[in-house]
Design an enzyme around this catalytic site. Structure first.
Site, mmCIF file in Angstrom:
data_model
loop_
_atom_site.group_PDB
_atom_site.id
_atom_site.type_symbol
_atom_site.label_atom_id
_atom_site.label_comp_id
_atom_site.label_asym_id
_atom_site.label_seq_id
_atom_site.Cartn_x
_atom_site.Cartn_y
_atom_site.Cartn_z
ATOM 1 N N ASP A 151 -1.766 -4.579 2.461
ATOM 2 C CA ASP A 151 -0.747 -3.992 1.586
ATOM 3 C C ASP A 151 0.577 -4.692 1.890
ATOM 4 O OD1 ASP A 151 0.386 -2.267 -0.268
ATOM 5 O OD2 ASP A 151 0.629 -0.627 1.130
ATOM 6 N N LYS A 206 -3.677 -6.136 -2.143
ATOM 7 C CA LYS A 206 -2.921 -5.587 -3.270
ATOM 8 C C LYS A 206 -1.908 -6.600 -3.765
ATOM 9 C CE LYS A 206 -2.791 -0.650 -2.851
ATOM 10 N NZ LYS A 206 -2.003 0.529 -2.516
HETATM 11 P P1 5GP Z 1 0.144 -2.444 5.547
HETATM 12 O O1 5GP Z 1 0.470 -2.418 7.015
HETATM 13 O O2 5GP Z 1 -0.442 -3.750 5.062
HETATM 14 O O3 5GP Z 1 1.308 -2.021 4.699
HETATM 15 O O4 5GP Z 1 -0.867 -1.283 5.286
HETATM 16 C C1 5GP Z 1 -2.173 -1.393 5.570
HETATM 17 C C2 5GP Z 1 -2.784 -0.021 5.678
HETATM 18 O O5 5GP Z 1 -2.231 0.918 4.731
HETATM 19 C C3 5GP Z 1 -4.248 -0.113 5.327
HETATM 20 O O6 5GP Z 1 -5.020 -0.455 6.466
HETATM 21 C C4 5GP Z 1 -4.532 1.274 4.800
HETATM 22 O O7 5GP Z 1 -4.828 2.127 5.870
HETATM 23 C C5 5GP Z 1 -3.233 1.722 4.168
HETATM 24 N N1 5GP Z 1 -3.249 1.533 2.698
HETATM 25 C C6 5GP Z 1 -2.541 0.653 1.981
HETATM 26 N N2 5GP Z 1 -2.814 0.752 0.676
HETATM 27 C C7 5GP Z 1 -3.753 1.710 0.555
HETATM 28 C C8 5GP Z 1 -4.483 2.279 -0.562
HETATM 29 O O8 5GP Z 1 -4.342 1.924 -1.746
HETATM 30 N N3 5GP Z 1 -5.370 3.253 -0.281
HETATM 31 C C9 5GP Z 1 -5.578 3.706 0.993
HETATM 32 N N4 5GP Z 1 -6.477 4.651 1.150
HETATM 33 N N5 5GP Z 1 -4.933 3.185 2.068
HETATM 34 C C10 5GP Z 1 -4.029 2.210 1.848
#
Ligand code: 5GP
Ligand code: MG
Length: 209
Positions: free
Chosen positions: A136, A164
């Site tokens: 994300d 994403k």
């Molecule tokens: P980042 O550190 O890249 O912002 O976030 C990663 C984490 O956010 C992922 O491992 C997941 O746990 C959560 N996350 C991000 N987008 C989504 C989503 O659309 N659905 C869900 N269930 N979790 C998400």
């Protein structure tokens, strides 16, 4: 013994029809008694996931053959992905798990990142393939890549099931992506909403509740 204390209600399981025609889904996986799941739009079917995993394994296996490989999954979201992918890698490897959480409840805004120190696998002199469910903002993976390098890994490469579009803020080099998805909140195949829905064998968009 299966508890059946829910009153019989008309079946409201719209995903059942979509799954019934999905050859990767055993019909017994369906839970027709559940009436409390909201209608979901399936973004990636179980069959599409399984097919893509075979393609990904075909890329990864030759890259790591004859190298000491540790596959490190990020708990809890990567468990399905990890389990299904490693069964396609017919080669010596070790499995490690890391616990990291940045997301709480209903928002995808990354909060403070907590990495559980007790679980950190010993990756000295190992090539690490870090697996996560979704890229994300990149905050989680950026931090974990650095931690694993600091632990003495020979190399650290990242593989995610989902990426994403248009969300990355922190730069993370990703070796392999399963699927690019639009900026929508998804659940299933390890991904949760309030710790539920992880067991779904497909990726779905949860409607606004
Ligand atoms: P980042 O550190 O890249 O912002 O976030 C990663 C984490 O956010 C992922 O491992 C997941 O746990 C959560 N996350 C991000 N987008 C989504 C989503 O659309 N659905 C869900 N269930 N979790 C998400
Ligand atoms: Mg996660």
């Amino acid at each position: 013994m299966i508890w059946n204390d829910r009153p019989a209600e008309p079946r409201n399981w719209p995903i059942a029809d979509a799954m019934a025609s999905d050859p990767a889904v055993d019909a017994t996986w369906l839970a027709p008694d559940r009436t409390d799941y909201p209608a979901m739009r399936i973004l990636i079917t179980a069959a599409q996931i399984q097919k893509r995993l075979s393609e990904m394994a075909a890329v990864l296996a030759p890259a790591y053959r004859d190298r000491p490989l540790t596959i490190v999954g990020v708990l809890t979201g990567s468990v399905m992905f990890l389990a299904d992918l490693v069964r396609r890698l017919d080669m010596p490897l070790r499995i490690g798990l890391i616990q990291a959480s940045s997301y709480r409840g209903e928002t995808t805004t990354s909060g403070e990142l907590y990495v559980s120190p007790g679980l950190m696998p010993d990756v000295r002199d190992r090539h690490v393939l870090l697996l996560d469910d979704i890229l994300d903002t990149g905050q989680t993976l950026k931090r974990l890549v650095q931690d694993l390098r600091d632990q003495g890994a020979l190399s650290v490469k990242v593989c995610v099931l989902l990426q994403k579009k248009g969300r990355q803020i922190h730069h993370v080099e990703v070796e392999l992506v399963g699927f690019e998805i639009p900026d929508e909140f998804v659940v299933g195949y390890g991904l949760d909403y309030n710790d539920e829905y992880r067991q779904l064998p497909y990726i779905a968009v949860l409607p606004a509740i």
